[in-house]
Enzyme design. Sequence first.
Site, short mmCIF file in Angstrom:
data_model
loop_
_atom_site.label_atom_id
_atom_site.label_comp_id
_atom_site.label_asym_id
_atom_site.label_seq_id
_atom_site.Cartn_x
_atom_site.Cartn_y
_atom_site.Cartn_z
N GLN A 182 2.03 2.57 123.24
CA GLN A 182 1.35 2.82 121.97
C GLN A 182 1.56 4.28 121.53
OE1 GLN A 182 -0.06 0.45 120.12
NE2 GLN A 182 -0.72 1.84 118.52
N LYS A 216 -3.48 -6.41 120.51
CA LYS A 216 -2.18 -6.90 121.00
C LYS A 216 -2.38 -7.71 122.28
CE LYS A 216 0.19 -3.12 118.73
NZ LYS A 216 0.75 -1.77 118.77
N ASP A 218 9.22 -3.17 120.29
CA ASP A 218 8.79 -2.34 119.16
C ASP A 218 9.96 -2.02 118.23
OD1 ASP A 218 6.17 -1.54 118.67
OD2 ASP A 218 6.15 -0.16 120.37
N1 GUN Z 1 1.45 3.12 116.47
C1 GUN Z 1 1.31 2.71 115.19
N2 GUN Z 1 2.05 1.60 114.97
C2 GUN Z 1 2.67 1.33 116.15
C3 GUN Z 1 3.57 0.30 116.55
O1 GUN Z 1 3.97 -0.58 115.78
N3 GUN Z 1 3.96 0.35 117.85
C4 GUN Z 1 3.55 1.30 118.71
N4 GUN Z 1 4.02 1.28 119.95
N5 GUN Z 1 2.73 2.28 118.36
C5 GUN Z 1 2.29 2.28 117.08
#
Ligand code: GUN
Length: 296
Positions: free
Chosen positions: A98, A54, A121
């Site tokens: 995350q 990311k 998100d």
């Molecule tokens: N963990 C697995 N997929 C995601 C996501 O799309 N966003 C976040 N913040 N954590 C995750």
Amino acid sequence: MTAQLIKGAEVAAQIREELKKEIADLKAKHNVVPGLVTVLVGADPASQVYVGQKEKTSKELGIYSERYDLPADTSQADLLKLIDKLNKDPKINGILVQLPLPKGLNEEEVLIAIDPKKDVDGFHPVNVGKLMIGEPDYLPCTPAGIQQLLIRSGTQIEGAEVVVVGRSNIVGKPIANMLLQKAEGANATVTICHTRTKDIAFHTKRADILIVAAGKPKAVTGDMVKEGVVVIDVGVNQIGTTAEGKRILAGDVDFDTVSEKAKAITPVPGGVGPMTITMLMMNTVRAAKVAAGLTE
Ligand code: GUN
């Protein structure tokens, strides 16, 4: 039938090029630079890979990026304090914590603490609720990526029988919700299967579009699908390691047997994964434009 590959990596690369231009334009014309912060608590290896991707993609596109790596024993109060600071920081348009968080931290409380306008998100209850009533604002990234792949691969969604395997808050529930909305790229009949479903194959065999986010390798095999189905495999499972120490990944779908019957299918890797990150970038750019009063 030999399945057409739905190459998420290629679609994602195309959208990223469009975003790169838009970001350069925002800077040149409005002096606006979208900003994204990633917060990783603990050192889960998969989460480290995702957060790294990311951060890297943000930089490639010209998004201002900050990263916080916090120890696994970070307290709830300290994490909330950081989120409060980021909520108030005008350089930051998107806040990504995350998931999953280490044991002992209250995930729900953390997600609620994020300003819904910075919730790139799409996990804040306000954004979840908006989606539910058909007034979507920030869409969660993996479901948004799946919908884009279906639209851009020319798949007939309206009126289709969609079967989703998995009911997580991150993928299963929101994608089901999105595809049943009275909207373009939706209007499907949706069934959700989960670990307590009596006969999963009964449902998957009826699917025109099958979305699998079960979190289990080979959860769907060729005998469980009909000829001509379009399959989106959301799973990322490490099934081994190469001699050079690289991870060997497989989806939740048994690719060899399902691709013999499917009309189209996403590969793993190179399917849904690259789309998820791209949708995060798209949400961040949108959040920056909203903050600057350039869009609603
Ligand atoms: N963990 C697995 N997929 C995601 C996501 O799309 N966003 C976040 N913040 N954590 C995750």
